[in-house]
Design an enzyme around this catalytic site. Structure first.
Site, PDB file in Angstrom:
ATOM      1  N   LYS A  57       0.831  -1.210   0.000  1.00  0.00           N
ATOM      2  CA  LYS A  57       0.000   0.000   0.000  1.00  0.00           C
ATOM      3  C   LYS A  57       0.867   1.262   0.000  1.00  0.00           C
ATOM      4  O   LYS A  57       2.034   1.212   0.404  1.00  0.00           O
ATOM      5  CB  LYS A  57      -0.948  -0.014   1.191  1.00  0.00           C
ATOM      6  CG  LYS A  57      -0.260  -0.008   2.528  1.00  0.00           C
ATOM      7  CD  LYS A  57      -1.230  -0.381   3.631  1.00  0.00           C
ATOM      8  CE  LYS A  57      -0.536  -0.276   4.976  1.00  0.00           C
ATOM      9  NZ  LYS A  57      -1.303  -0.910   6.046  1.00  0.00           N
ATOM     10  N   TYR A  76      13.774  31.097  10.132  1.00  0.00           N
ATOM     11  CA  TYR A  76      12.494  31.730  10.426  1.00  0.00           C
ATOM     12  C   TYR A  76      12.239  31.800  11.927  1.00  0.00           C
ATOM     13  O   TYR A  76      12.574  30.873  12.661  1.00  0.00           O
ATOM     14  CB  TYR A  76      11.357  30.929   9.781  1.00  0.00           C
ATOM     15  CG  TYR A  76      11.232  31.139   8.284  1.00  0.00           C
ATOM     16  CD1 TYR A  76      11.012  32.410   7.754  1.00  0.00           C
ATOM     17  CD2 TYR A  76      11.320  30.060   7.425  1.00  0.00           C
ATOM     18  CE1 TYR A  76      10.880  32.592   6.383  1.00  0.00           C
ATOM     19  CE2 TYR A  76      11.184  30.228   6.049  1.00  0.00           C
ATOM     20  CZ  TYR A  76      10.962  31.494   5.536  1.00  0.00           C
ATOM     21  OH  TYR A  76      10.823  31.672   4.196  1.00  0.00           O
ATOM     22  N   MET A 117      10.832  25.293   3.809  1.00  0.00           N
ATOM     23  CA  MET A 117      10.217  24.463   2.770  1.00  0.00           C
ATOM     24  C   MET A 117      11.281  23.707   1.973  1.00  0.00           C
ATOM     25  O   MET A 117      11.120  22.516   1.682  1.00  0.00           O
ATOM     26  CB  MET A 117       9.390  25.353   1.834  1.00  0.00           C
ATOM     27  CG  MET A 117       8.573  24.577   0.827  1.00  0.00           C
ATOM     28  SD  MET A 117       7.671  25.667  -0.299  1.00  0.00           S
ATOM     29  CE  MET A 117       6.461  26.374   0.814  1.00  0.00           C
ATOM     30  N   ARG A 140     -11.323  -0.535  13.150  1.00  0.00           N
ATOM     31  CA  ARG A 140     -11.006   0.280  11.974  1.00  0.00           C
ATOM     32  C   ARG A 140     -11.789  -0.288  10.796  1.00  0.00           C
ATOM     33  O   ARG A 140     -12.743   0.310  10.336  1.00  0.00           O
ATOM     34  CB  ARG A 140      -9.497   0.269  11.715  1.00  0.00           C
ATOM     35  CG  ARG A 140      -9.075   1.148  10.564  1.00  0.00           C
ATOM     36  CD  ARG A 140      -7.567   1.210  10.376  1.00  0.00           C
ATOM     37  NE  ARG A 140      -6.974  -0.045   9.906  1.00  0.00           N
ATOM     38  CZ  ARG A 140      -5.716  -0.148   9.497  1.00  0.00           C
ATOM     39  NH1 ARG A 140      -4.914   0.911   9.509  1.00  0.00           N
ATOM     40  NH2 ARG A 140      -5.245  -1.310   9.099  1.00  0.00           N
TER      41      ARG A 140
HETATM   42  C1  LIG Z   1      -0.506  -1.873   6.696  1.00  0.00           C
HETATM   43  C2  LIG Z   1      -1.033  -3.199   7.081  1.00  0.00           C
HETATM   44  C3  LIG Z   1      -0.160  -4.252   7.397  1.00  0.00           C
HETATM   45  C4  LIG Z   1       1.332  -4.071   7.516  1.00  0.00           C
HETATM   46  O1  LIG Z   1       1.636  -3.427   8.734  1.00  0.00           O
HETATM   47  P1  LIG Z   1       3.149  -3.161   9.184  1.00  0.00           P
HETATM   48  O2  LIG Z   1       3.006  -2.665  10.561  1.00  0.00           O
HETATM   49  O3  LIG Z   1       3.707  -2.149   8.245  1.00  0.00           O
HETATM   50  O4  LIG Z   1       3.876  -4.450   9.088  1.00  0.00           O
HETATM   51  C5  LIG Z   1      -0.718  -5.502   7.622  1.00  0.00           C
HETATM   52  N1  LIG Z   1      -2.058  -5.696   7.562  1.00  0.00           N
HETATM   53  C6  LIG Z   1      -2.919  -4.698   7.280  1.00  0.00           C
HETATM   54  C7  LIG Z   1      -4.379  -4.983   7.235  1.00  0.00           C
HETATM   55  C8  LIG Z   1      -2.439  -3.417   7.039  1.00  0.00           C
HETATM   56  O5  LIG Z   1      -3.297  -2.433   6.779  1.00  0.00           O
END
Ligand SMILES: *Cc1c(COP(=O)(O)O)cnc(C)c1O
Length: 355
Positions: A36, A249, A297, A132
């Site tokens: 992802k 800044y 920036m 979630r």
């Molecule tokens: C992102 C994710 C993972 C991987 O998690 P890490 O902590 O990066 O190893 C595994 N399962 C799900 C459902 C996720 O969303």
């Protein structure tokens, strides 16, 4: 030709070594790759190809578009999972691409069925306490009775990165309790952190993300995990700062004594978070050196007092083999995941070794 003043290097050999290290820990469980967010910012296609070469055959990505691209890249043998599941109208595309939705709610199951998806087995996400994504255990029971074909039953740990957290034990028990509902499905619970909680958490498949990419499984460096990603930036200018003058800044850093400072060509637009003030450091010429004052920036200032090697054109390390990404993240009040996924678009991308 003008070159970028910052570069982000991805080491695919180290990625393959991390895959092998996680495989060794996971026992007989399959090790899937979490891709992802463009493989946590490292670049989805070369990461996917390298993980395939390292032996991975299952891959997870967030959306259907990314899954289609992966199918294209890896061919028909790869199992490609879509974490967003099946939203309204997605079923046709998912079926067409031959990718597997992770069904997250009763509503998604309806979208999947309405589009004819349930001719094929899908993954089912059961929520065991994170709240979630995922169906509740009692909803999973209803789905099991309805005959939904499920090839992978999965859940996700809320506290996988915390050793000895009671939540892990509770989620493990809750996951074990739903497993008999789908006796033919494979089971998967552990993310990177979960893999390191022991064999009980491995089930049939583990799903590491951050540990593949060089982050420690528990938010701190781990001896099994090699650095994969390195962020470096060029020294643009070195200047002498008289005692009593300020830097940057808001004039928030004031020199108590005469100092030498380096101005580095990277800033918050490139993912070096402003929250690095006041604890951020870079590594250069054998030592860590403090960031001074506000992050701009495009630039930031570094204490180069007493460092004769500091000259325009040389590169400093923001994180990488000499300054661990978890350490850099905690100094900015965040986690490795955020540093890796924040690297900006104008940073030059380098992949090693070139294949
Ligand atoms: C992102 C994710 C993972 C991987 O998690 P890490 O902590 O990066 O190893 C595994 N399962 C799900 C459902 C996720 O969303």
């Amino acid at each position: 030709m003008s070159q970028a003043t910052s570069r982000f290097t991805v080491d695919l050999d180290a990625l393959a070594a991390n895959y092998a290290a996680l495989k060794a820990r996971a026992g007989s469980a399959e090790v899937a790759g979490m891709l992802k967010a463009n493989a946590y910012g490292l670049g989805g296609s070369h990461v996917a190809a390298a993980l395939w070469a390292a032996g991975a055959r299952s891959f997870f990505t967030a959306g259907v578009g990314g899954a289609e691209a992966l199918r294209q890249l890896l061919g028909p043998q790869a199992d490609v999972y879509v974490l967003d599941g099946c939203r309204a109208g997605d079923a046709g595309r998912l079926l067409q691409a031959g990718v597997i939705p992770v069904l997250n709610s009763l509503e998604q199951v309806e979208h999947w069925r309405a589009g004819g998806g349930d001719r094929r087995p899908a993954a089912l996400h059961v929520d065991t306490g994170m709240n979630r994504l995922g169906v509740r255990p009692e909803e999973a029971e209803t789905l099991a009775r309805s005959g939904l074909p499920v090839s992978l039953l999965m859940s996700h740990l809320a506290c996988g990165d915390v050793e000895g957290h009671s939540m892990n034990v509770l989620q493990l028990a809750a996951f074990r309790a739903v497993r008999p509902l789908f006796p033919d499905a494979r089971a998967s619970l552990a993310n990177s952190g979960g893999i390191f909680h022991g064999a009980d958490y491995a089930f049939d498949m583990v799903r590491p993300g951050v540990a593949l990419y060089g982050g420690g499984p528990w938010g701190a460096p781990h001896p099994d995990i090699r650095t994969v990603a390195t962020l470096e930036a060029e020294i643009l200018q070195v200047r002498d700062l008289p005692a009593g003058e300020s830097v940057g800044y808001a004039a928030s850093y004031r020199a108590e004594k005469a100092m030498r400072i380096g101005t580095i060509g990277v800033g918050y637009a490139d993912g070096v978070l402003r929250s690095n003030q006041p604890n951020g450091k870079i590594w250069f010429a054998g030592a860590e050196r403090a960031m001074l004052g506000r992050i701009s920036m495009d630039t930031l200032a570094v204490d180069m007092t007493g460092c004769d090697e500091a000259r325009p054109g040389r590169f400093v390390e923001l994180f990488g083999p000499n300054l661990n990404v978890d350490v850099a993240a905690s100094r900015a009040g965040t986690i490795a995941y955020e540093l890796l996924t924040s690297v900006g678009t104008r940073v030059e991308r380098v992949v090693r070794p070139t294949r």
